[in-house]
Design an enzyme around this catalytic site. Structure first.
Site, PDB file in Angstrom:
ATOM      1  N   LYS A  39       1.755  -7.996   4.207  1.00 35.59           N
ATOM      2  CA  LYS A  39       0.969  -7.256   3.369  1.00 35.59           C
ATOM      3  C   LYS A  39       1.464  -6.659   2.106  1.00 35.59           C
ATOM      4  O   LYS A  39       2.734  -6.325   2.335  1.00 35.59           O
ATOM      5  CB  LYS A  39       0.419  -5.953   3.892  1.00 35.59           C
ATOM      6  CG  LYS A  39      -0.546  -4.983   3.309  1.00 35.59           C
ATOM      7  CD  LYS A  39      -0.753  -4.136   3.841  1.00 35.59           C
ATOM      8  CE  LYS A  39      -0.171  -2.696   3.888  1.00 35.59           C
ATOM      9  NZ  LYS A  39      -0.331  -1.927   2.707  1.00 35.59           N
TER      10      LYS A  39
ATOM     11  N   ASP B 219      -3.240  -6.014  -0.443  1.00 31.67           N
ATOM     12  CA  ASP B 219      -4.020  -4.342  -0.358  1.00 31.67           C
ATOM     13  C   ASP B 219      -3.934  -3.782  -1.522  1.00 31.67           C
ATOM     14  O   ASP B 219      -3.184  -2.839  -1.696  1.00 31.67           O
ATOM     15  CB  ASP B 219      -2.978  -3.900   0.970  1.00 31.67           C
ATOM     16  CG  ASP B 219      -3.690  -2.592   1.253  1.00 31.67           C
ATOM     17  OD1 ASP B 219      -4.971  -2.362   1.255  1.00 31.67           O
ATOM     18  OD2 ASP B 219      -2.963  -1.835   1.840  1.00 31.67           O
TER      19      ASP B 219
ATOM     20  N   LYS C  83      -7.043  -2.189  -2.642  1.00 34.54           N
ATOM     21  CA  LYS C  83      -7.991  -1.472  -2.504  1.00 34.54           C
ATOM     22  C   LYS C  83      -9.005  -1.311  -3.860  1.00 34.54           C
ATOM     23  O   LYS C  83      -9.166  -0.199  -4.556  1.00 34.54           O
ATOM     24  CB  LYS C  83      -7.629  -0.221  -1.896  1.00 34.54           C
ATOM     25  CG  LYS C  83      -6.823  -0.314  -0.898  1.00 34.54           C
ATOM     26  CD  LYS C  83      -6.471   1.449  -0.358  1.00 34.54           C
ATOM     27  CE  LYS C  83      -5.617   1.361   1.129  1.00 34.54           C
ATOM     28  NZ  LYS C  83      -4.460   0.753   1.066  1.00 34.54           N
TER      29      LYS C  83
ATOM     30  N   ASP D 126     -14.476  -0.262  -7.938  1.00 35.74           N
ATOM     31  CA  ASP D 126     -15.003  -0.359  -9.645  1.00 35.74           C
ATOM     32  C   ASP D 126     -16.289  -0.659  -9.647  1.00 35.74           C
ATOM     33  O   ASP D 126     -16.909  -0.766  -8.439  1.00 35.74           O
ATOM     34  CB  ASP D 126     -13.746  -1.304 -10.254  1.00 35.74           C
ATOM     35  CG  ASP D 126     -13.809  -0.726 -11.722  1.00 35.74           C
ATOM     36  OD1 ASP D 126     -15.066  -0.387 -12.341  1.00 35.74           O
ATOM     37  OD2 ASP D 126     -12.877  -0.669 -12.226  1.00 35.74           O
TER      38      ASP D 126
ATOM     39  N   THR E  23      -6.629   7.797   5.578  1.00 34.62           N
ATOM     40  CA  THR E  23      -6.128   8.435   6.713  1.00 34.62           C
ATOM     41  C   THR E  23      -5.438   9.788   6.255  1.00 34.62           C
ATOM     42  O   THR E  23      -5.113  10.767   6.857  1.00 34.62           O
ATOM     43  CB  THR E  23      -5.079   7.754   7.642  1.00 34.62           C
ATOM     44  OG1 THR E  23      -4.053   7.031   7.050  1.00 34.62           O
ATOM     45  CG2 THR E  23      -5.676   6.898   8.666  1.00 34.62           C
TER      46      THR E  23
ATOM     47  N   ARG F 255       7.471   0.313   8.530  1.00 35.04           N
ATOM     48  CA  ARG F 255       8.633   0.888   8.558  1.00 35.04           C
ATOM     49  C   ARG F 255       9.204   0.552  10.084  1.00 35.04           C
ATOM     50  O   ARG F 255      10.514   0.240   9.974  1.00 35.04           O
ATOM     51  CB  ARG F 255       8.753   2.244   8.601  1.00 35.04           C
ATOM     52  CG  ARG F 255       8.608   2.956   7.044  1.00 35.04           C
ATOM     53  CD  ARG F 255       8.317   4.227   6.682  1.00 35.04           C
ATOM     54  NE  ARG F 255       6.976   4.411   6.996  1.00 35.04           N
ATOM     55  CZ  ARG F 255       6.157   5.684   6.783  1.00 35.04           C
ATOM     56  NH1 ARG F 255       7.011   6.463   6.353  1.00 35.04           N
ATOM     57  NH2 ARG F 255       4.968   5.553   7.061  1.00 35.04           N
TER      58      ARG F 255
HETATM   59  O1  C5P Z   1       5.408   2.352   7.540  1.00 35.41           O
HETATM   60  P1  C5P Z   1       4.037   2.074   8.232  1.00 35.41           P
HETATM   61  O2  C5P Z   1       3.961   1.239   9.538  1.00 35.41           O
HETATM   62  O3  C5P Z   1       3.751   3.568   8.307  1.00 35.41           O
HETATM   63  O4  C5P Z   1       3.179   1.524   7.052  1.00 35.41           O
HETATM   64  C1  C5P Z   1       1.805   1.364   7.356  1.00 35.41           C
HETATM   65  C2  C5P Z   1       1.484   0.400   6.040  1.00 35.41           C
HETATM   66  O5  C5P Z   1       0.043   0.486   6.259  1.00 35.41           O
HETATM   67  C3  C5P Z   1       1.714   1.216   4.744  1.00 35.41           C
HETATM   68  O6  C5P Z   1       1.593  -0.321   3.671  1.00 35.41           O
HETATM   69  C4  C5P Z   1       0.524   1.911   4.256  1.00 35.41           C
HETATM   70  O7  C5P Z   1       0.227   2.092   2.977  1.00 35.41           O
HETATM   71  C5  C5P Z   1      -0.738   1.058   5.176  1.00 35.41           C
HETATM   72  N1  C5P Z   1      -1.853   2.089   5.505  1.00 35.41           N
HETATM   73  C6  C5P Z   1      -1.653   3.098   6.000  1.00 35.41           C
HETATM   74  N2  C5P Z   1      -2.785   3.838   6.471  1.00 35.41           N
HETATM   75  C7  C5P Z   1      -4.086   3.564   6.238  1.00 35.41           C
HETATM   76  C8  C5P Z   1      -4.091   2.357   5.145  1.00 35.41           C
HETATM   77  C9  C5P Z   1      -2.917   1.725   4.922  1.00 35.41           C
HETATM   78  O8  C5P Z   1      -0.657   3.603   6.621  1.00 35.41           O
HETATM   79  N3  C5P Z   1      -5.000   4.265   6.251  1.00 35.41           N
END
Ligand code: C5P
Length: 234
Positions: free
Chosen positions: A32, A59, A61, A64, A123, A214
Site C-alpha cells: 500500500k 491509498d 482516498k 472531489d 476509524t 507497523r
Molecule cells: O501500522 P498500522 O498497521 O496501524 O497501519 C495501518 C495502515 O492502514 C496505515 O497505512 C493507515 O493509514 C491505514 N488505515 C487505517 N485505518 C483506516 C484506514 C486506513 O489504519 N480506517
C-alpha cells in the site's frame, strides 16, 4: 491460497520504501502506497514498487467533484495500480464516475480494471466528529448506509475496520471485497489502533485483504514478521 497481506509502505522516503518492498515482497500479496510516500516520492514510486513483483494499492482516498475524481482514477489506472481508494461520502455520482473511469481506462489500456475501494467512516471518527459535520451520529449506521451506497454505485470493494466486517458481511453481496486495517498479532503494541483483530480473526470474520503496517515495517526483521503472519493464515 492468494496471499491476503497488504504491507503498508508508511515510510517517508523512496529509498526506505524500496528497501522494505524488496525485502518483504516474497511474503506479501501487495503493497500500500499512501499519501505521505506518494507526495514525497512522486508517481514513479508506483512503478518501482510494482517492479518488485507485487501488486500496488494506491491509498489516496480521492474525494472531489465526479469529473475530477474520474480523471484522478484514470491517471491511477495508467500507473497500473491494482487497488485504489475513494471516499464514499463523495456520493453516488462521484463513486459511479470513479468506477466507470476505472473500467473504461483499463479497457482502453488493455489492463484489468483495478478494484476501486470505498472508504466509509474513518476509524479516527466517532459519534462526536460525525455530529460536528452534521452526519448520522451512530457510526455503525453511517458505515452501513455508505457501504450500501457504494454497492449501489457499482463499487466492488470497501475499506472497513476489523470490527465492522461481520455486520457488513450480513448486508453486502458476497462478491464485495473487504480490505481491513487495524490488524495486530498480539506480539506488538496496538499503537494508535483502538479496535484491532488478529490476522486469523479478521479473515475468519470475512476480510478479503489485510492492511498491515507497523507489525511488519517496524519489526526488527520485517520479512520474518510477514512470513510469521502468513503462516497463521495457512
Ligand atoms: O501500522 P498500522 O498497521 O496501524 O497501519 C495501518 C495502515 O492502514 C496505515 O497505512 C493507515 O493509514 C491505514 N488505515 C487505517 N485505518 C483506516 C484506514 C486506513 O489504519 N480506517
Amino acid at each position: 491460497m492468494r496471499n491476503p497481506i497488504i504491507a503498508a509502505l508508511d515510510v517517508p522516503t523512496e529509498e526506505q520504501a524500496l528497501k522494505l518492498a524488496l525485502e518483504v515482497a516474497p511474503a506479501v500479496g501487495a503493497f500500500k502506497i499512501g499519501s505521505e510516500l506518494f507526495s514525497a516520492a512522486g508517481p514513479d514510486i508506483v512503478q518501482r514498487v510494482h517492479d518488485t513483483g507485487a501488486a500496488v494499492f494506491l491509498d489516496l482516498k480521492f474525494h472531489d467533484i465526479p469529473n475530477t475524481v474520474a480523471k484522478a482514477v484514470a491517471a491511477a489506472v495508467r500507473l497500473d495500480v491494482q487497488m485504489l481508494t475513494i471516499h464514499t461520502c463523495g456520493g453516488l455520482e462521484m463513486m459511479r464516475a470513479a468506477e466507470e473511469s476505472a473500467q473504461q481506462t483499463a479497457l482502453r489500456s488493455g489492463r484489468n480494471a483495478p478494484l476501486v475501494l470505498g472508504v466509509t467512516v474513518l476509524t479516527s471518527h466517532d459519534s462526536n466528529t460525525l455530529n460536528e459535520i452534521g452526519c448520522e451520529a451512530n457510526v455503525g449506521r453511517q458505515v452501513e448506509r455508505l457501504a450500501q451506497l457504494a454497492v449501489q454505485a457499482g463499487l466492488r470493494g470497501l475499506v472497513c475496520s476489523p470490527l465492522e466486517i461481520v455486520d457488513l458481511r450480513q448486508i453486502l453481496p458476497e462478491m464485495i471485497q473487504l480490505v481491513t486495517p487495524g490488524i495486530r498479532t498480539g506480539a506488538e503494541p496496538a499503537d494508535d489502533q483502538k479496535r484491532t483483530l488478529t490476522p486469523r480473526e479478521a479473515m475468519n470474520a470475512g476480510a478479503s485483504w489485510l492492511v498491515i503496517g507497523r507489525p511488519i515495517y517496524a519489526a526488527s526483521n520485517p520479512r520474518e514478521a510477514a512470513e510469521c503472519i502468513l503462516k497463521t493464515l495457512t
